[in-house]
Design a protein around this motif. Sequence first.
Motif, PDB file in Angstrom:
ATOM      1  N   GLU A  94       0.665  -1.169   0.033  1.00  9.09           N
ATOM      2  CA  GLU A  94       0.102   0.171   0.087  1.00  9.09           C
ATOM      3  C   GLU A  94       0.921   1.127  -0.006  1.00  9.09           C
ATOM      4  N   THR A 109      -3.173   1.282  -3.945  1.00  4.61           N
ATOM      5  CA  THR A 109      -3.069   0.042  -3.516  1.00  4.61           C
ATOM      6  C   THR A 109      -3.061  -0.941  -4.631  1.00  4.61           C
ATOM      7  N   SER A 112      -7.266  -6.509  -4.216  1.00  4.04           N
ATOM      8  CA  SER A 112      -8.434  -6.372  -3.226  1.00  4.04           C
ATOM      9  C   SER A 112      -9.303  -7.683  -3.573  1.00  4.04           C
ATOM     10  N   LEU A 146      -4.404  -4.862   0.299  1.00  2.00           N
ATOM     11  CA  LEU A 146      -5.591  -4.045   0.783  1.00  2.00           C
ATOM     12  C   LEU A 146      -6.066  -4.642   1.976  1.00  2.00           C
ATOM     13  N   LYS A 265      -3.536   3.555   6.796  1.00  2.00           N
ATOM     14  CA  LYS A 265      -4.617   3.213   6.061  1.00  2.00           C
ATOM     15  C   LYS A 265      -5.389   4.518   5.988  1.00  2.00           C
ATOM     16  N   THR A 269      -6.353   6.780   2.798  1.00  2.00           N
ATOM     17  CA  THR A 269      -7.760   6.811   2.376  1.00  2.00           C
ATOM     18  C   THR A 269      -8.236   8.395   2.403  1.00  2.00           C
ATOM     19  N   GLY A 454      -8.070  -1.039   2.781  1.00  2.00           N
ATOM     20  CA  GLY A 454      -6.900  -0.454   1.913  1.00  2.00           C
ATOM     21  C   GLY A 454      -7.323   0.188   0.716  1.00  2.00           C
ATOM     22  N   GLY A 455      -8.536   0.022   0.392  1.00  2.00           N
ATOM     23  CA  GLY A 455      -9.090   0.582  -1.131  1.00  2.00           C
ATOM     24  C   GLY A 455      -8.923   1.967  -1.122  1.00  2.00           C
TER      25      GLY A 455
END
Length: 1017
Positions: A94, A109, A112, A146, A265, A269, A454-455
């Motif tokens: 990531e 990232t 998934s 992720l 994270k 994000t 982690g998306g």
Amino acid sequence: MNEKEFQIYRERAEGFLERLKNEFFYETVDLQAEVFHSVDPVPWAKRLEGSYVPAAEGDCWGGLWESAWFHITGKVPEAWAGEPVWFKLELGGEILIFDDGGVPFCGLTNTSVFAANYRKNLLEFTPKARGGETVDFYAEVGGNGLLGDEITPGTDWRCEVGDIRHLKMGRFNVEAWNLANDFEVLLSLLRTLPEKSYRAVQLNMALNEAVSAYADDPANAAAARSCVAPQLAMRATDSALSTAAVGHAHIDTGWLWPVRETIRKCARTFSSQLYNLERYPDYVFGASQPQLYAFVKEHYPELYAKIREAVKSGRWELQGGMWVEADCNIISGESMVRQFLAGKNFYMDEFGMDVRNLWLPDVFGYSAAMPQIIRKAGCDWFLTQKISWSQFNKFPYHTFHWRGIDGTEVLTHFPPEDNYNSALKPEQLNYAVNNFNENYFLPEFITLFGVGDGGGGPRPEHIEHGLRTADLEGCPRVRFDRADAFFARLAEHAGELPEWAGELYLELHRGTLTTQARTKRNNRKCEQMLAQTEFICSVLPAADYPAETLDRLWKVLLINQFHDIIPGSSIRKVYEVTEAEHAMILAECENLVRSAAAKLTAPDGDALTVVNTLSYDYTGAVALPEEWASHRITDGAGRELLTQAGENGVWVLGEFPPQSVTTLYRGEAVEAFPPEADDSLVLENDLVRYEFDADARLVAAFDKTIGRDVVAGAAANLLALYVDQPNKWDAWDVDFTYVDTPPAYAKGVKAFRSESGPVRQALTFELTVGRSAIRQQVVLTENSKRLDFNTEVDWKERHRMLRVAFPTTVRAEEAYCDIQYGFVRRTTARNTSWDFARFEVAAHRYVDISDACGGAALLNDSKYGYRLDAGTLDLNLLRSPTYPDSEADQGTHFFTYSFLPHAGGLCGSEVMQEAACLNRAPAVLPGKGTFALPCRVAGGEGVSLEVVKKAEKSDALVIRVVETDGRRSTAVLDFARGTKLVETNLLEWTEEGELPIVDGSVELTLRPFEIRTFLVR
């Protein structure tokens, strides 16, 4: 067009879309990189202190959970002047890209769980290059995907940790990218339409005209788009529903990665969503969990400042009143209150915002105590979607009033898409339209879109989908919006909504009531210790009250109540930290109590002060230091107390009133006499007689007060080891089929009487089952019917589950199950599919069954999973899944469960008192007590004084009282100081009425299960 032709044309369009995805980014050049590898994360300010080495595609810089800083450079070719230039980065984990000032800019990232080919690996450098400009930036990379390392148990898929796969700069065809988004939406819509329908045929043909117009040449992307533009321009029908689309990124505070990684994270994000907000003026994003904002404030202050500005603008929504998205089965009532207290105060203090929703999309069931707590914490609305996961029964509503045990209701909405990771495609949106139970009278529902964890939340593609479905024929109308605005509109229909009373039981993930038993035990101990510590420290002057320390300790406990930590569904790295933090909380609480004692007691080597902070008489045995053995012990009135030497000290039998301070005195030495030899496996006092066999099974339990053998005809304390192989979610699930395989039962190795005296009697059993060893000391105190099974297990099992069963002669259709600040009644039958689905239920300190003659209860100090089957009480003690923690609960465990027969029903018995005493023994302080507790329950049954502490924002004391019996109850409260009570809400924000304290007392009347909070001034 026949069916075969239709299918071929559709497959042609789908294949084209997959090829097109590889044609946005083209004419690439390599970027240059050097990398500084470290085991632990290194902050931006120290990134230059490392040793950098050259790195290129194909290299591997490190391993799982490790970290790296990349210094990336390059030069834009002169020929690209006027063109969009993007980066394609896949660096083996990531990625967090920083701007020149060290502020997180955007996160990327790799793969998934949501799609095998998911990549978020493209980032715009400039929409229009000058040509010849340089590239120079730093990126931090975490060695994990992720969702950590592994998607599901048994798969051979791993994220490419440490592998540098793409390190490129290239031109970007924006028109081809837009064409792909057109195709994503229209193909999704096509899949929702009947194949023979006019709309489907026209749409299919338009897509294929676009494929032909493109002619495998990206330069034709605009021409291809013109072929499908009329289809995208078709407006939604007048009858179309609407959906409020909220950009969302559910971030698990700890799960398949340690909490340490969650901090990063959040930065990936939140920076990505600020990036989106800048590029899409109508887009709205929301994120929950104040703990995550606190992480960003501490570790990325400049990013936090940007978030505050976005919140102020109204386009970033603060969601969820709890500190974290906490488990709602296992945490105590006070922990639930503190989740709101910490969470909403943070939002108010930091942003000046009162968040009015409870946001728990992914929690594994919801206690019936919650509606009252939600509303008294100033929240009006509740959102989840998890109940859609239930195995056997479909929940009948998506929008309804949820009514709790006290009668309080909260407006509740379940997103009918049944997920919180929407892509805003017609397939998902139309599923929601047709699934929405209230679609016959409500005009809209909510959609949460984006990939969490982690998306990085919504990608630009998701937002583009929303723009195309804003007013599209065949779809609901999509509007980017805030959740609070949606709920405010929904509240206008409050009078039309159905009701649901009682718990929201998730028919799945029942194993989370038991997995990671050490964590659950220590959580219970921390909850009890913090409450006791606050009570004692509240005696101190306000200036000496350790408010900051207690606030910090509570927040450490609260984060570890996250819904993948305390349920037991995280990896070992999470529990290594959690266990250390629990130990820290307990140790610091002991220090706080010791420090308070030094100020509150007079030094006296022959005196100890016993502090009972419960609202019940503590009439059992209390452990005193070893040096008090073989001495006469008296109370303040000179009465001699019964004593008995134990393994590590002396037991004294006393009666300690509710919220009392009692000083005990050590007198002259007395001769200790050894207990009389007795080889029988019988424990007996004036109230009850218990008989055991050599396998520790309770073969008779005669309650002398009602003349009844409670286990006649069936052995109790039946320790059974079951095969435990859930079909899907290993740490999460217990499948009902576990009972189909006959269990192994514990066998005795040794049995003997280990204690005998005037205070208590004990038998000790050494047992084996499977590969594990069990040692039980079974204790009966002189003045009690409560039979304690103090249990030590050396647990060496894999995919096994240890349970204990107490078949009784009690026949009751309902059991009373202890939950947060109250109890619920649950059926003991299996009459319906809803009954059957509840084969494992959550309860806290006790479960009781009673009939006209009396009843029996099974108490515990750290367990939560019960099976209720006719007259049998069955408790889940241990289980040993191997995913996601292959070493889950291996090793030594200590816990106590207790059997308690009684006369009368639950509320007329000693069950609640004994359960409270089992879980919180009195504090024993050195020296002579020279103080009184600030408040106590002086009279009345059914009312418990649960909390005494300093107020959050003033020097006033806060008390919290709870009605425990489910009926209208009255009690008198006595106060050592204060002149009036001012009622407030759980947050201590309101003043809702004033009660004078007359002659040191106030009489209160509470409704069934009512929670009331007061400021004492």
